[in-house]
Scaffold this active site. Structure first.
Site, PDB file in Angstrom:
ATOM      1  N   SER A 201      26.183 -45.511  43.111  1.00  0.00           N
ATOM      2  CA  SER A 201      24.618 -45.575  43.802  1.00  0.00           C
ATOM      3  C   SER A 201      23.953 -46.779  43.091  1.00  0.00           C
ATOM      4  O   SER A 201      23.322 -47.329  43.562  1.00  0.00           O
ATOM      5  CB  SER A 201      23.806 -44.180  43.407  1.00  0.00           C
ATOM      6  OG  SER A 201      23.836 -43.878  42.088  1.00  0.00           O
ATOM      7  N   HIS A 252      19.969 -46.809  39.122  1.00  0.00           N
ATOM      8  CA  HIS A 252      19.388 -47.056  40.586  1.00  0.00           C
ATOM      9  C   HIS A 252      18.151 -48.279  40.760  1.00  0.00           C
ATOM     10  O   HIS A 252      18.387 -49.370  41.468  1.00  0.00           O
ATOM     11  CB  HIS A 252      18.379 -45.814  41.015  1.00  0.00           C
ATOM     12  CG  HIS A 252      19.546 -44.467  41.458  1.00  0.00           C
ATOM     13  ND1 HIS A 252      18.917 -43.309  41.888  1.00  0.00           N
ATOM     14  CD2 HIS A 252      20.655 -44.551  41.661  1.00  0.00           C
ATOM     15  CE1 HIS A 252      19.981 -42.539  41.972  1.00  0.00           C
ATOM     16  NE2 HIS A 252      20.927 -43.341  41.909  1.00  0.00           N
TER      17      HIS A 252
END
Ligand SMILES: [Zn+2]
Length: 306
Positions: A201, A252
């Site tokens: 991610s 992230h």
């Protein structure tokens, strides 16, 4: 059984490369296209007469063969997905062996992930830098890899078409590494280096970042649509950060920032001339070689008796 067209085409390519490998060159030679500048070159040419790139031994030639072997319009997306699935399969089997029961829906053993290269901040500080690369390709369970893959097949091919496969591989690996540098720093600061981190991610957030940067420069309906889609993604990342669900927010936002900054300095189109092509190939191959070197280090580390 009727195979999808894409696979029929791919199998034809494999058969053809196998035939040439074993010397059964029964095919008529055809004029080739220079992979660096796009010029039409002669049947027996070994070097492009326009830009001088070697047609047998060069990054351009190697990239063309690799792209042809994988096939499809976005070969790097296919390659990354394949690596993710293979490593997930290995981690699943190893977890099954460790626990004595194979469970497709169970979570992957933390001990196995650690051995396969998960981000472990103290080990990284002690020099295990491959732990900044391997976690990009590791996942904690079927839901984790499933969610990331769904997002990846949506966004990945768009970035690969926009920037070209070589630059795209560089973008993915670079933003992935940046995401795990951010994750390591945050983990050391807040948790004193305790625990591990994994997942694509951070690199995927990098793809969001680069598309945001691209659309902030461009006009038109496509850029506007893409921009609102990416803003929505950033919204999801913020919501995830506010919920107590234990996602790696440092990874992230580190990946997002790295992608955005890279998007500000990188040309947001495919390479045009031989110079741009060769520079893009060099970036892509550097990223690829870094990944392969880290995988080899991981295997050596994994097999070492502990
Ligand atoms: Zn050329």
């Amino acid at each position: 059984m009727a195979l999808p067209y894409r696979w029929q085409w791919r199998i034809e390519r494999w058969k053809k490369s196998l035939r040439t490998l074993f010397g059964g060159g029964d095919e008529q030679p055809r004029p080739k296209i220079c992979p660096a500048c796009g010029a039409l070159v002669g049947i027996s040419a070994t070097r492009c007469h326009e830009c001088g790139t070697s047609l047998t031994f060069s990054l351009a030639a190697a990239s063309k063969s690799l792209g042809g072997l994988i096939g499809g319009e976005t070969p790097i997306t296919t390659l990354i997905l394949t690596v993710n699935v293979l490593l997930f399969g290995v981690s699943l089997l190893a977890t099954g062996r460790e626990t004595g029961a194979l469970n497709l829906f169970g979570s992957i053993s933390g001990r196995i992930l650690l051995r396969m290269g998960a981000r472990q901040s103290i080990a990284i500080l002690q020099g295990e830098l491959w732990r900044l690369v391997m976690p990009i390709f590791l996942h904690a369970g079927l839901l984790h890899i499933g969610m990331n893959s769904l997002f990846f097949v949506d966004i990945g091919p768009q970035v690969e078409r926009l920037y070209g496969s070589a630059r795209y591989l560089f973008i993915y690996v670079f933003t992935g590494i940046c995401s795990f540098i951010a994750s390591t720093a945050w983990n050391l600061w807040i948790y004193g280096g305790y625990g591990i981190g994994i997942g694509a991610s951070g690199a995927l957030s990098g793809l969001i970042g680069i598309l945001l940067a691209m659309t902030s420069r461009r006009g038109g309906a496509y850029a506007r649509m893409m921009r609102s889609q990416m803003m929505r993604m950033v919204g999801y990342l913020v919501i995830m950060a506010l919920l107590p669900i234990g996602v790696d927010n440092a990874a992230h936002f580190g990946g997002l920032a790295a992608g955005f900054l890279l998007g500000k300095v990188m040309m947001d189109r495919e390479p045009l001339n031989s110079r741009e092509h060769n520079r893009a190939y060099a970036m892509g191959w550097t990223a690829g070689i870094v990944v392969v070197a880290c995988m080899v280090t991981m295997v050596v580390h994994y097999l070492r008796p502990s």
